[in-house]
Design an enzyme around this catalytic site. Structure first.
Site, short mmCIF file in Angstrom:
data_model
loop_
_atom_site.label_atom_id
_atom_site.label_comp_id
_atom_site.label_asym_id
_atom_site.label_seq_id
_atom_site.Cartn_x
_atom_site.Cartn_y
_atom_site.Cartn_z
N ARG A 149 19.60 17.60 82.12
CA ARG A 149 21.04 17.42 81.98
C ARG A 149 21.50 18.05 80.68
O ARG A 149 20.93 17.79 79.62
CB ARG A 149 21.38 15.93 81.98
N GLY B 81 30.53 5.41 92.76
CA GLY B 81 31.70 4.67 92.27
C GLY B 81 32.54 5.52 91.34
O GLY B 81 33.77 5.60 91.45
N TYR C 286 26.81 3.43 90.89
CA TYR C 286 27.44 3.96 89.69
C TYR C 286 27.96 5.38 89.95
O TYR C 286 29.14 5.68 89.74
CB TYR C 286 26.42 3.96 88.56
P1 NAD Z 1 29.18 -0.70 77.79
O1 NAD Z 1 28.40 -1.42 78.85
O2 NAD Z 1 28.81 -0.96 76.37
O3 NAD Z 1 30.73 -0.98 77.96
C1 NAD Z 1 31.36 -1.24 79.18
C2 NAD Z 1 32.34 -2.38 78.97
O4 NAD Z 1 33.02 -2.66 80.21
C3 NAD Z 1 31.63 -3.68 78.57
O5 NAD Z 1 32.28 -4.24 77.46
C4 NAD Z 1 31.76 -4.56 79.82
O6 NAD Z 1 31.76 -5.94 79.52
C5 NAD Z 1 33.06 -4.05 80.41
N1 NAD Z 1 33.19 -4.31 81.85
C6 NAD Z 1 32.27 -4.09 82.82
N2 NAD Z 1 32.77 -4.43 84.03
C7 NAD Z 1 34.05 -4.87 83.80
C8 NAD Z 1 35.08 -5.37 84.64
N3 NAD Z 1 34.91 -5.49 85.97
N4 NAD Z 1 36.25 -5.74 84.06
C9 NAD Z 1 36.44 -5.64 82.71
N5 NAD Z 1 35.49 -5.18 81.88
C10 NAD Z 1 34.31 -4.80 82.42
O7 NAD Z 1 29.08 0.85 78.12
P2 NAD Z 1 29.61 2.11 77.31
O8 NAD Z 1 28.45 2.96 77.01
O9 NAD Z 1 30.52 1.71 76.22
O10 NAD Z 1 30.45 2.86 78.46
C11 NAD Z 1 31.86 2.83 78.50
C12 NAD Z 1 32.35 3.74 79.61
O11 NAD Z 1 31.91 5.07 79.38
C13 NAD Z 1 31.85 3.34 81.00
O12 NAD Z 1 32.88 3.52 81.93
C14 NAD Z 1 30.73 4.33 81.25
O13 NAD Z 1 30.56 4.56 82.62
C15 NAD Z 1 31.21 5.55 80.51
N6 NAD Z 1 30.08 6.42 80.11
C16 NAD Z 1 29.27 6.09 79.06
C17 NAD Z 1 28.21 6.94 78.72
C18 NAD Z 1 27.29 6.64 77.56
O14 NAD Z 1 26.36 7.42 77.32
N7 NAD Z 1 27.47 5.59 76.81
C19 NAD Z 1 27.99 8.09 79.47
C20 NAD Z 1 28.83 8.38 80.54
C21 NAD Z 1 29.89 7.55 80.84
N1 UDP Z 2 13.76 6.76 79.54
C1 UDP Z 2 12.50 6.71 78.99
N2 UDP Z 2 12.12 5.56 78.33
C2 UDP Z 2 12.95 4.49 78.19
C3 UDP Z 2 14.24 4.56 78.75
C4 UDP Z 2 14.62 5.71 79.43
O1 UDP Z 2 11.71 7.66 79.08
O2 UDP Z 2 12.54 3.50 77.57
C5 UDP Z 2 14.19 8.02 80.21
C6 UDP Z 2 14.85 7.83 81.56
O3 UDP Z 2 13.88 7.79 82.59
C7 UDP Z 2 15.73 9.06 81.64
C8 UDP Z 2 16.14 9.31 80.18
O4 UDP Z 2 15.19 8.60 79.39
O5 UDP Z 2 14.99 10.17 82.09
C9 UDP Z 2 17.54 8.83 79.85
O6 UDP Z 2 17.66 7.49 80.29
P1 UDP Z 2 18.97 6.61 80.02
O7 UDP Z 2 18.83 5.37 80.83
O8 UDP Z 2 19.19 6.48 78.57
O9 UDP Z 2 20.18 7.50 80.57
P2 UDP Z 2 20.45 8.22 81.98
O10 UDP Z 2 19.19 8.24 82.81
O11 UDP Z 2 21.53 7.41 82.60
O12 UDP Z 2 20.86 9.59 81.57
#
Ligand code: NAD
Ligand code: UDP
Ligand code: UDP
Length: 315
Positions: A277, A148, A145
């Site tokens: 973070r 990527g 991730y």
């Molecule tokens: P999510 O998993 O709900 O949404 C991702 C969507 O992408 C899903 O609908 C999934 O089916 C689709 N998808 C995955 N692989 C695919 C592919 N190969 N082709 C077409 N569709 C595909 O996640 P989200 O939280 O809505 O995240 C959306 C974007 O925002 C992502 O790129 C994620 O990396 C980024 N992001 C989210 C957060 C967060 O806190 N939610 C934080 C940082 C970055």
């Molecule tokens: N975490 C936790 N309990 C849970 C799920 C996550 O304590 O049931 C912690 C996890 O280890 C991380 C933080 O919460 O330190 C945020 O996790 P999340 O997966 O939501 O996001 P990311 O680690 O990608 O920021």
């Protein structure tokens, strides 16, 4: 003016909120999603809308369509989902970025990349400004991730330098709200679902690690503002809420809002879990005129409300 807008990952959590916003503004939406983590339910209310179209497609394959803007959100975002098929995660990020950049290049249109605070890894600089290059393990379980998304940023900036493409890179910090997947393992959804079911809240490690949580409406507002900036604005720009909480504090806040009898249970800390973070949002403030408006307690209440309805919980 109304635009034809491609949203990849549009059936996901953030994508579906973005589409709601863009439809409300009068645009025509092409939602592309392979439904790996997303769900038709998230866009069910739009399926009959005359300005909405759904296309089931994997962005790691080429896509030939005619649109005016692209938001590239397709990628599983939660650790348990992106680690289920890590090779596919890298393909989605890297080949997906190449295809969306190729599409944007052919059409001479702007393209926004949903990048992430994970590009900073386990940060040695706190809070994280955009200039910080990060501290990422290239061979660990989170690397598919993190690396990527880093490679996707590289591609965006190289298409910019080589082809003068209109690019916008947003670095999204942890975001929460309605339509999060109840089982996707992210901390906010886990705690809320556990509290509503009266189960123990699972804290990984000792709960002293910190995160900063942004409510989804605030995040989408920052994303749309970035897309609307002039050609010379490329980002990367951090968008997130600088309010920083330990996981223990978050658990206590969720318990306060939900009530009930849940206890706290400690579990092992996952490999390479970042210790802290917090976004530095000076650029978002000055360039986008953006800052978050929804306080954690208010956003959590709205999210609890959503999960109460969808889980049919009574507590
Ligand atoms: P999510 O998993 O709900 O949404 C991702 C969507 O992408 C899903 O609908 C999934 O089916 C689709 N998808 C995955 N692989 C695919 C592919 N190969 N082709 C077409 N569709 C595909 O996640 P989200 O939280 O809505 O995240 C959306 C974007 O925002 C992502 O790129 C994620 O990396 C980024 N992001 C989210 C957060 C967060 O806190 N939610 C934080 C940082 C970055
Ligand atoms: N975490 C936790 N309990 C849970 C799920 C996550 O304590 O049931 C912690 C996890 O280890 C991380 C933080 O919460 O330190 C945020 O996790 P999340 O997966 O939501 O996001 P990311 O680690 O990608 O920021
Ligand atoms: N591409 C696409 N849709 C388009 C144009 C290109 O999916 O409308 C894909 C194409 O398959 C290629 C990638 O985008 O693999 C990169 O395109 P680009 O033109 O930059 O590179 P090239 O085709 O020259 O390798």
């Amino acid at each position: 003016m109304s635009q034809r807008i491609l949203v990849t990952g549009g059936a996901g959590f953030l994508g579906s909120h973005l589409i709601d916003r863009l439809i409300a503004e009068g645009n025509e939406i092409l939602c592309v999603d392979n439904l790996f983590t997303g769900s038709r339910r998230n866009v069910a209310h739009l399926l009959d809308h005359p300005r909405f179209e759904f296309l089931r497609h994997d962005v790691s394959f080429p896509l030939y369509v005619e649109v005016d803007q692209i938001y590239n959100l397709a990628c599983p975002a939660s650790p348990i989902h992106y680690q289920r098929d890590p090779v596919q995660t890298t393909k989605t990020s890297v080949i997906g970025a190449i295809n969306m950049l190729g599409l944007a290049k052919r059409l001479r249109i702007k393209v926004l990349q949903a990048s992430t605070s994970e590009v900073y890894g386990d940060p040695a600089v706190h809070p994280q400004p955009e200039e910080y290059w990060g501290n990422v393990n290239p061979i660990g379980p989170r690397s598919c991730y993190d690396e990527g998304k880093r490679a996707a940023e590289t591609l965006f900036f190289d298409y910019r330098r080589q082809m003068d493409l209109g690019i916008k890179v947003i670095r999204i910090f942890n975001t929460y709200g309605p339509r999060m997947h109840p089982n996707d393992g992210r901390v906010v959804s886990n705690f809320i679902v556990q509290a509503l079911r009266g189960e123990p809240l699972t804290i990984y490690g000792d709960g002293s690690q910190t995160r900063s949580f942004c409510y989804v409406d605030d995040l989408i507002d920052g994303m749309v503002r970035l897309m609307q900036t002039p050609h010379d604005v490329t980002g990367p720009i951090n968008v997130g809420n600088p309010g920083e909480y330990t996981m223990l504090e978050l658990a206590e806040e969720v318990l306060r809002i939900v009530g009930g009898r849940s206890t706290i249970e400690y579990r092992p800390l996952p490999t390479d879990d970042p210790k802290q973070r917090q976004p530095d949002i000076d650029k978002a403030k000055s360039v986008l005129g953006w800052e978050p408006r929804v306080a954690l307690a208010d956003g959590l209440e709205r999210t609890v409300e959503y999960f109460r309805e969808t889980l049919g919980a009574t507590s």
